[in-house]
Structures are given as structure tokens and as C-alpha cells.
Design an enzyme around this catalytic site. Structure first.
Site, short mmCIF file in Angstrom:
data_model
loop_
_atom_site.label_atom_id
_atom_site.label_comp_id
_atom_site.label_asym_id
_atom_site.label_seq_id
_atom_site.Cartn_x
_atom_site.Cartn_y
_atom_site.Cartn_z
N CYS A 183 0.83 -1.20 0.00
CA CYS A 183 0.00 0.00 0.00
C CYS A 183 0.87 1.26 0.00
CB CYS A 183 -0.95 -0.01 1.20
SG CYS A 183 -0.17 -0.49 2.76
N1 NDP Z 1 -4.45 -5.08 5.03
C1 NDP Z 1 -3.91 -4.34 4.09
O1 NDP Z 1 -4.20 -3.11 3.94
C2 NDP Z 1 -2.94 -4.93 3.16
C3 NDP Z 1 -2.50 -6.25 3.27
N2 NDP Z 1 -1.62 -6.76 2.35
C4 NDP Z 1 -1.09 -8.13 2.46
O2 NDP Z 1 -2.12 -9.07 2.25
C5 NDP Z 1 -1.79 -10.27 2.93
C6 NDP Z 1 -2.97 -10.59 3.84
O3 NDP Z 1 -3.06 -9.53 4.80
P1 NDP Z 1 -4.39 -9.20 5.57
O4 NDP Z 1 -5.56 -9.60 4.76
O5 NDP Z 1 -4.26 -7.82 6.03
O6 NDP Z 1 -4.21 -10.20 6.81
P2 NDP Z 1 -5.30 -10.90 7.74
O7 NDP Z 1 -4.55 -11.37 8.93
O8 NDP Z 1 -6.48 -10.02 7.92
O9 NDP Z 1 -5.74 -12.16 6.88
C7 NDP Z 1 -4.86 -13.21 6.55
C8 NDP Z 1 -5.67 -14.47 6.30
O10 NDP Z 1 -4.76 -15.53 5.97
C9 NDP Z 1 -5.02 -16.63 6.83
N3 NDP Z 1 -3.77 -17.37 7.05
C10 NDP Z 1 -2.71 -17.04 7.81
N4 NDP Z 1 -1.77 -17.99 7.76
C11 NDP Z 1 -2.25 -18.97 6.96
C12 NDP Z 1 -1.74 -20.22 6.51
N5 NDP Z 1 -0.55 -20.66 6.88
N6 NDP Z 1 -2.53 -20.96 5.68
C13 NDP Z 1 -3.73 -20.53 5.29
N7 NDP Z 1 -4.28 -19.35 5.70
C14 NDP Z 1 -3.55 -18.59 6.52
C15 NDP Z 1 -5.50 -16.00 8.11
O11 NDP Z 1 -6.16 -16.93 8.91
P3 NDP Z 1 -6.18 -16.80 10.52
O12 NDP Z 1 -7.38 -15.97 10.82
O13 NDP Z 1 -6.28 -18.20 10.99
O14 NDP Z 1 -4.90 -16.15 10.94
C16 NDP Z 1 -6.43 -14.91 7.54
O15 NDP Z 1 -7.67 -15.43 7.19
C17 NDP Z 1 -0.53 -10.03 3.75
O16 NDP Z 1 0.58 -10.55 3.08
C18 NDP Z 1 -0.50 -8.52 3.82
O17 NDP Z 1 0.80 -8.10 4.00
C19 NDP Z 1 -1.21 -6.00 1.30
C20 NDP Z 1 -1.59 -4.71 1.16
C21 NDP Z 1 -2.44 -4.06 2.11
C1 X2W Z 2 -0.73 -0.33 9.07
C2 X2W Z 2 0.15 -1.51 8.78
O1 X2W Z 2 0.53 -2.25 9.67
N1 X2W Z 2 0.47 -1.69 7.52
C3 X2W Z 2 1.26 -2.80 7.08
C4 X2W Z 2 1.43 -2.77 5.59
C5 X2W Z 2 0.19 -3.09 4.83
C6 X2W Z 2 0.54 -3.57 3.44
O2 X2W Z 2 0.70 -2.94 2.44
O3 X2W Z 2 0.75 -4.83 3.39
P1 X2W Z 2 1.87 -5.71 2.77
O4 X2W Z 2 2.99 -4.98 2.25
O5 X2W Z 2 2.24 -6.59 3.86
O6 X2W Z 2 1.24 -6.45 1.68
C7 X2W Z 2 2.65 -2.79 7.69
O7 X2W Z 2 3.20 -1.73 7.94
O8 X2W Z 2 3.23 -3.87 7.76
#
Ligand code: NDP
Ligand code: X2W
EC number: 1.2.1.38
Length: 310
Positions: free
Chosen positions: A117
Site C-alpha cells: 500500500c
Molecule cells: N491489510 C492491508 O491493507 C494490506 C495487506 N496486504 C497483504 O495481504 C496479505 C494478507 O493480509 P491481511 O488480509 O491484512 O491479513 P489478515 O490477517 O487479515 O488475513 C490473513 C488471512 O490468511 C489466513 N492465514 C494465515 N496464515 C495462513 C496459513 N498458513 N494458511 C492458510 N491461511 C492462513 C489468516 O487466517 P487466521 O485468521 O487463521 O490467521 C487470515 O484469514 C498479507 O501478506 C499482507 O501483508 C497488502 C496490502 C495491504
Molecule cells: C498499518 C500496517 O501495519 N500496515 C502494514 C502494511 C500493509 C501492506 O501494504 O501490506 P503488505 O505490504 O504486507 O502487503 C505494515 O506496515 O506492515
């Protein structure tokens, strides 16, 4: 036949938002895993290998494991939203507007790394100025940002929203990444075309979705003749012919008294601004986006559509 899409991690923050964006899509077949089975490796492996496109919304290690689960399967294509593959040379970086050739690279790629992000904002501001020769080699770039707390996934959402949580965070705004080794620095450097890693200082505000990324610059350390106006013009030229990234006209931005980090919450677009006074010594470049929109789930759906257009 409709393309089969599997979102591994569909019950997490990013996965849920991707699912919501696909809810009304009749052109896709969504493969799904029950929430209780979300960590069932055998079921995931089966679904991953049945998909035309697998969208990984998992922590980095789990993403690497998912990629290994489809090794040898030449049909399934992958979009990884984690940090695991964003600087890998054999993965296409999923920021279609960063370069004229990028959307074709994404369209034809087998493996697409969805950008972080914060890097979406930072690279969106920096890369056009590197390509235009305005930001010189070696310039000491700094990036300061604030994110909505959904950026920290389910865990941070609970910390911020649940007052009973043992690790509840009550601060309305906090800085983190204080060792300056945030996991997004390598992709900012590589895709921002920077020689030196930027100093990156992220923070989180008490709002679920939204983001501001700022890159302040000294004009007299840029290429000779750099002005607020020609920096703005370089951004306008770079982002011509697309509709996701808007470069806000100077006539509009100079009237603004403040920027609301949540303005684009729920949207998949990004706005770029160039702030400063005409004839002044500094400019402040600013990107406004939703961390879960163009910063994650919106970009993933955009990339999926590009890949399906191949
Ligand atoms: N949130 C954001 O704004 C952003 C997130 N991302 C990236 O997206 C990815 C997901 O993040 P986010 O959605 O925020 O995280 P969350 O923790 O909200 O969701 C992750 C999901 O993956 C599941 N999970 C974790 N480990 C495993 C595993 N070993 N096998 C199967 N499922 C698993 C979790 O289950 P459980 O509930 O059991 O832990 C949960 O349902 C990350 O890599 C993050 O860095 C990227 C950009 C922005
Ligand atoms: C507020 C906050 O905790 N933000 C996350 C980044 C969110 C994101 O972009 O996720 P990935 O790069 O992991 O996909 C962090 O700083 O790690």
C-alpha cells in the site's frame, strides 16, 4: 468456460475485500474454502491447483508455501498480495500505471506481485520524476505516511477496535517502523528506480481505511530548472491515458487547506498532489489512496482483470 478464481486467505482483511469486489461478477467462477478449513493445507492445495488464477492474501511465509503447492502446474497463474515476491526478478510488479509497458507485462505474466500500500503511493510519486530526469541519482528521498489501521490486518483491527483486547491500542495516531527497516523499503527502492533506499517513516491513525504518503523535496537539489510547475507537468504527462491515478490540477490543490486521509476510503483510485508555493524552495508530493483499495484489494482485482484480458 468461466475462469476459476481462488482467493487463498479469503476470510482475511484483503481477501474479504477482494471477494466483495467480485460478488456481482457473473463472468467468473469463484472457488471457495469454508472459514473453518482456511488453514487446511490439503484442501488449499487442491483448490490452488484447480484455479486459473489464485490470489494469495496470506502472510509472506504462507504465500511462499502456496506458490510451492502449485509448482509444476503450468496452468494456474498467481497474484500474490504479500511482500514475498515484490522484488523477485521473475514476477511482474502489479502496478499497471507505473510505466507505459507495465499493464502488458501484468496481462501476460504467470506470476504477479501486488504492490504494498505505501509503495503504491511512494512509487507513484517518485518513479515518474526519476524517468523524467528531475529527481537526480543519489537524492536522499524521504517517505512519510499514515495508514488506516486495516493495513495491519485482522490483528490490528482487533487491537484498535476491541477495548477488551489485551493488547488494545488507544493512541489516536502512532508512529512505527522506528528502526527504519520496514518491509516496504526494498520495493520502493527498486520500483522507484532509486539508487539509495529511502528513509521511510510509517504511522497509523484511528480510522479503518485510507492513506496519505508524502515525499517532500528540496527544489535546489533536483535537476537544474526544477519547479513546482514542471514537476506537476511531469506527473500529468506520466499519468495521461488512464483513469485510476489522478494528478490533481495545481489550480485545485492550491485552494486546499487540509487533506483528509480517508477521502478515498472505499475507492480503488489514487490522487497525486504537488504542494508548495510557486517560486518557493520546496515541494511536497502527496499520494492519497485507500490502503485496501488501490493499496491492496482494488489493485488485485485490476490485475486479475488485466490477466484475464490476455
Ligand atoms: N491489510 C492491508 O491493507 C494490506 C495487506 N496486504 C497483504 O495481504 C496479505 C494478507 O493480509 P491481511 O488480509 O491484512 O491479513 P489478515 O490477517 O487479515 O488475513 C490473513 C488471512 O490468511 C489466513 N492465514 C494465515 N496464515 C495462513 C496459513 N498458513 N494458511 C492458510 N491461511 C492462513 C489468516 O487466517 P487466521 O485468521 O487463521 O490467521 C487470515 O484469514 C498479507 O501478506 C499482507 O501483508 C497488502 C496490502 C495491504
Ligand atoms: C498499518 C500496517 O501495519 N500496515 C502494514 C502494511 C500493509 C501492506 O501494504 O501490506 P503488505 O505490504 O504486507 O502487503 C505494515 O506496515 O506492515
Amino acid at each position: 468456460m468461466k475462469p476459476k478464481i481462488f482467493i487463498d486467505g479469503e476470510h482475511g482483511t484483503t481477501g474479504l475485500q477482494i471477494r466483495a469486489r467480485m460478488a456481482d461478477r457473473r463472468d467468473l467462477e469463484l472457488l471457495s474454502i469454508a472459514e473453518a478449513e482456511r488453514r487446511n493445507a490439503a484442501m488449499r492445495e487442491d483448490l490452488l491447483n484447480s484455479a486459473d488464477i489464485a490470489i494469495l492474501c496470506l502472510p509472506d511465509d504462507a504465500s511462499r508455501e502456496a506458490v510451492a503447492m502449485v509448482a509444476g502446474n503450468n496452468r494456474v497463474r498467481i497474484i500474490d498480495t504479500s511482500t514475498a515476491h515484490r522484488v523477485a526478478p521473475d514476477w511482474a510488479y502489479g502496478f499497471a500505471e507505473m510505466d507505459k509497458a507495465q499493464s502488458a507485462k501484468i496481462r501476460d505474466a504467470r506470476h504477479v506481485a501486488n504492490p504494498g500500500c505505501y509503495p503504491t503511493g511512494a512509487i507513484g510519486l517518485i518513479r515518474p520524476l526519476r524517468q523524467a530526469g528531475i529527481l537526480p541519482d543519489g537524492y536522499p528521498v524521504t517517505v512519510n505516511a499514515v495508514s488506516g489501521y486495516s493495513g495491519g490486518g485482522k490483528q490490528m483491527i482487533a487491537q484498535m477496535e476491541d477495548e477488551q483486547s489485551p493488547d488494545h491500542i488507544s493512541a489516536p495516531h502512532f508512529l512505527y517502523g522506528l528502526t527504519l527497516k520496514h518491509k516496504h523499503v526494498p520495493e520502493m527502492k527498486m520500483h522507484g528506480l532509486l539508487e539509495r533506499a529511502p528513509v521511510f517513516s510509517p504511522s497509523v491513525g484511528k480510522f479503518p481505511q485510507g492513506m496519505i504518503v508524502q515525499v517532500p523535496l528540496y527544489l535546489d537539489d533536483l535537476a537544474p530548472g526544477a519547479t513546482l510547475e514542471n514537476i506537476h507537468a511531469a506527473l500529468v504527462e506520466h499519468y495521461a491515458d488512464q483513469s485510476i491515478v489522478e494528478v490533481v490540477p495545481l489550480a485545485e490543490s492550491e485552494k486546499l487547506a487540509r487533506i483528509d486521509a480517508t477521502e478515498l476510503a472505499g475507492k480503488d483510485t489514487m490522487k497525486l498532489f504537488v504542494f508548495g508555493a510557486s517560486g518557493g524552495a520546496h515541494v511536497n508530493l502527496l499520494a492519497l489512496l485507500d490502503n485496501l483499495g488501490k493499496g491492496a484489494s482494488g489493485a488485485a482485482v485490476q490485475n486479475m482483470d488485466l490477466m484475464l484480458s490476455a
